[in-house]
Write a protein that holds these residues in place. Structure first.
Motif: not given
Lengths: 116, 113
Positions: A29, A94-95, A102-105, B99
């Motif tokens: 990540h 973290s992602s 979108y990137n999942e945290q 983000y």
């Protein structure tokens, strides 16, 4: 499978002392985030890293707070001259990356900081 | 900047009854919407998310949420709760291509037998 880990899980310190909180993100990540969760509130954004650099530190409350991520993996949140109002749970996430689509945290369990 | 309001701080509910947790948001731009769950002494876990497309979103553990753009709401529902659903639930929003997550204050759900 290794998720996000944070150490210590609990930290008790005295007013005026210096503390360091550590975050180990998920391997691979590149994006890492710190949030602070005060009692009875939702998490609040503090700072975000993309790789080694702090891309956005707009959430840090004052210059007593500082964070580093020297090798683009582990991050340390540093608090100088702690005050009772710093007592909270500090969450790391973290992602894969940040921005763009979108990137999942993924969140760690947090470090509970108590300043006496 | 965006903000999130969770309208209920505590929701007691009996086992096998339905539950709805209300969330409203404000933002001047398009957003992504999320519900997270936090079990005692554990980290935040993503329940479900709305990114685009169908406004009815299904998540884990039988939860679903509906995005209502005109009412700027993203309410979470479960038709039949279990004791194990006792936890704190957070609604969150982020601007598209951003983000940072902005969270509501949380709703504590207590399921009783």
């Amino acid at each position: 499978g290794a998720g996000v880990s944070q150490t210590p899980s609990n930290k008790v310190t005295e007013k005026g002392k210096y503390v360091e909180l550590r975050c180990d993100p998920i391997s691979g990540h590149t994006a890492l985030y710190w949030y602070r969760q005060s009692l009875g509130q939702g998490p609040e954004f503090l700072i975000y890293f993309q790789g080694t650099g702090a891309a956005d530190d707009s959430g840090l409350p004052n210059d007593r707070f500082f964070a580093v991520r020297p090798e683009g993996s582990v991050s340390t949140l540093k608090i100088q001259r702690t005050e009772r109002g710093d007592s909270a749970v500090y969450l790391c996430a973290s992602s894969l990356s940040a921005g763009g689509f979108y990137n999942e945290q993924f969140f760690g369990p947090g470090t509970r900081l108590t300043v006496l | 900047a965006q903000s999130v309001t969770q309208l209920d701080s505590q929701v007691p509910v009996f086992e096998e009854a339905p539950v709805e947790l209300r969330c409203n948001y404000s933002s001047s731009v398009s957003v992504y919407l999320f519900w997270y769950v936090q079990y005692p002494n554990q980290g935040l876990q993503l329940l479900l998310k709305y990114l685009s497309g169908s406004t009815l979103v299904k998540g884990i553990n039988g939860f679903e949420a509906e995005f209502n753009k005109s009412q700027t709401s993203f309410h979470l529902r479960k038709p039949s709760v279990h004791i194990s659903d006792t936890a704190e639930y957070f609604c969150a929003v982020s601007e598209v291509s951003d983000y940072k997550l902005s969270f509501g204050a949380g709703t504590t759900v207590t399921v009783r037998a």
